[in-house]
Design an enzyme around this catalytic site. Structure first.
Site, PDB file in Angstrom:
ATOM      1  N   MET A  72      95.565  79.047 -45.859  1.00  0.00           N
ATOM      2  CA  MET A  72      95.875  80.092 -44.483  1.00  0.00           C
ATOM      3  C   MET A  72      97.383  80.074 -44.332  1.00  0.00           C
ATOM      4  O   MET A  72      97.900  80.432 -44.967  1.00  0.00           O
ATOM      5  CB  MET A  72      94.800  79.336 -43.615  1.00  0.00           C
ATOM      6  CG  MET A  72      93.342  79.365 -44.070  1.00  0.00           C
ATOM      7  SD  MET A  72      92.039  78.896 -42.702  1.00  0.00           S
ATOM      8  CE  MET A  72      91.278  77.710 -43.516  1.00  0.00           C
ATOM      9  N   SER A  73      97.389  79.476 -42.922  1.00  0.00           N
ATOM     10  CA  SER A  73      98.964  79.610 -42.377  1.00  0.00           C
ATOM     11  C   SER A  73     100.123  79.381 -43.247  1.00  0.00           C
ATOM     12  O   SER A  73     101.415  79.234 -42.802  1.00  0.00           O
ATOM     13  CB  SER A  73      98.961  79.130 -41.020  1.00  0.00           C
ATOM     14  OG  SER A  73      98.247  80.311 -40.264  1.00  0.00           O
ATOM     15  N   VAL A  74      99.633  78.271 -44.285  1.00  0.00           N
ATOM     16  CA  VAL A  74     100.886  77.725 -45.302  1.00  0.00           C
ATOM     17  C   VAL A  74     101.518  78.930 -45.596  1.00  0.00           C
ATOM     18  O   VAL A  74     102.809  78.833 -45.934  1.00  0.00           O
ATOM     19  CB  VAL A  74     100.244  76.826 -46.077  1.00  0.00           C
ATOM     20  CG1 VAL A  74     101.379  76.709 -47.163  1.00  0.00           C
ATOM     21  CG2 VAL A  74      99.764  75.526 -45.526  1.00  0.00           C
ATOM     22  N   LYS A  76     102.490  81.695 -44.159  1.00  0.00           N
ATOM     23  CA  LYS A  76     103.676  82.150 -43.427  1.00  0.00           C
ATOM     24  C   LYS A  76     105.107  81.575 -43.797  1.00  0.00           C
ATOM     25  O   LYS A  76     106.160  82.083 -43.691  1.00  0.00           O
ATOM     26  CB  LYS A  76     103.264  82.096 -41.958  1.00  0.00           C
ATOM     27  CG  LYS A  76     102.205  83.237 -41.465  1.00  0.00           C
ATOM     28  CD  LYS A  76     101.959  83.164 -40.104  1.00  0.00           C
ATOM     29  CE  LYS A  76     101.116  82.227 -39.533  1.00  0.00           C
ATOM     30  NZ  LYS A  76      99.644  82.498 -39.765  1.00  0.00           N
TER      31      LYS A  76
END
Length: 380
Positions: A72-74, A76
């Site tokens: 997931m947001s890793v 970004k």
């Protein structure tokens, strides 16, 4: 499943980091871990590489050495790394307007927003209100929506985690400057050279190698992104509806860099290991040491306009903040969490890199008790 959930744990742990192995085993015995991996590098050498449990909710597929999962947001943080690589090469000026590289970005009164304002979460571009519901996998539609979006506040005057938008905004800036889509840039400039099994989507991987995300109904992200009345719900309205979103084929095969980075702890820790060691690992240079010091300079510490939580933020990365994003004992540690508890970070002072990749989402809005226990064990 075996009566002893730790019997599935495999891999290697240097005796100096035995406390991490103990915490990993305790996660299975005491904290409901289903399937996960953890990896630690110190001074560029892999010291912990453990995996265990199951790659699916039904406990029919063991987590293997080469299992990957949506972190997931890793992703970004990886998108921010791509921006900083172009800064390091002199191709992006942090104080130049984004519109200098991406002219259409100036729509909606955004002509004066600089690259620095964008990557520090101060641009106020939390939403893509012009995008139709469910348009998230249509890159051009999303880019056009961000081009006309009016900022939520006067850019530079407030700050907030750009939960849904950062991947598109960073990705399109990379595309305008370099010419390559961000998934290709990441693969050709970072993951490929380092031999790190990480990228946006699963990149055609054998489906049996991809672990399923197990949603947690007590996850703030899981709940709020599904309610369009919330700020997170408004931001993620563009995500196509699916009864099993996190394991949807579109998430595994399309490009949504704010959320669909797939890999494992070993891959993410390897990338951060380069950043923990002055920017170079095994002859592959990502950034200069001076640029790493720039990107981890604190830009704000306080209330986040998106989540209403307290964050400590650098320039495209989160900084160590004990309450919400703990990354050890050094203030200069930086990295990025992912919804549900995934995490990757670098600690240049200790020359340590860490990552954790689970299947079962944690409760609440932080990294969860399982990830926090591993980070705590890393710094006894």
């Amino acid at each position: 499943m075996s009566a002893d959930p730790t019997s599935t744990i495999q891999g290697y742990c240097d005796p100096a980091f035995a406390s991490v192995a103990d915490a990993f085993a305790a996660n299975f015995r005491e904290r409901g871990e289903s399937g996960a991996a953890v990896c630690v590098f110190e001074k560029g050498e892999k010291k912990v590489d453990l995996w265990g449990g199951w790659a699916d909710a039904a406990h029919t597929r063991p987590w293997r050495e080469d299992t990957i999962v949506c972190m997931m947001s890793v992703g970004k943080g990886m998108a921010a790394l791509c921006i900083w690589m172009l800064v390091d090469r002199g191709l992006i000026d942090l104080d130049a307007p984004v519109a200098h590289y991406w002219p259409e970005f100036a729509g909606g009164g955004k002509g004066a927003i600089t690259v620095r304002t964008l990557i520090t979460g101060k641009a106020g571009l939390l939403y893509a209100d012009a995008a139709p519901d469910g348009a998230g996998f249509d890159w051009e539609t999303m880019v056009r929506a961000y081009e006309v979006q009016v900022p939520e506040w006067e850019p530079g005057t407030k700050h907030g985690y750009h939960s849904a938008s950062a991947g598109y905004l960073f990705g399109e800036l990379v595309h305008r400057v370099d010419g390559r889509a961000i998934d290709r840039f990441l693969q050709e400039e970072v993951s490929g050279p380092l031999g790190a099994d990480y990228g946006y989507g699963t990149r055609g991987a054998d489906p049996d190698r991809v672990a399923d995300i197990i949603p947690n109904p007590d996850s703030h992200t899981f709940v709020q992104t599904r309610d369009h009345r919330t700020k997170l719900g408004r931001a993620w309205r563009m995500r196509p509806y699916s009864p099993d979103h996190y394991n949807d084929a579109r998430l595994r095969n399309e490009l949504m860099p704010s959320t669909n980075g797939h890999g494992n702890a070993r891959a993410v820790a390897r990338i951060y290991a380069a950043l923990a060691c002055g920017g170079t690992l095994d002859g592959v240079t990502l950034l200069s040491a001076a640029t790493i010091d720039q990107l981890r300079a604190e830009s704000w510490h306080g209330h986040c306009e998106m989540t209403d939580r307290i964050f400590r933020y650098a320039q495209g990365f989160f900084l160590n903040e004990p309450a919400t994003s703990p990354m050890g004992t050094n203030d200069g540690s930086f990295g990025h969490p992912g919804a549900g508890g995934a995490l990757g970070f670098a600690d240049p002072e200790a020359k340590i890199a860490f990552s954790y990749s689970p299947t079962l989402m944690c409760a609440g809005g932080g990294i969860g008790d399982r990830c926090a226990a591993l980070v705590s064990a890393l710094y006894p």
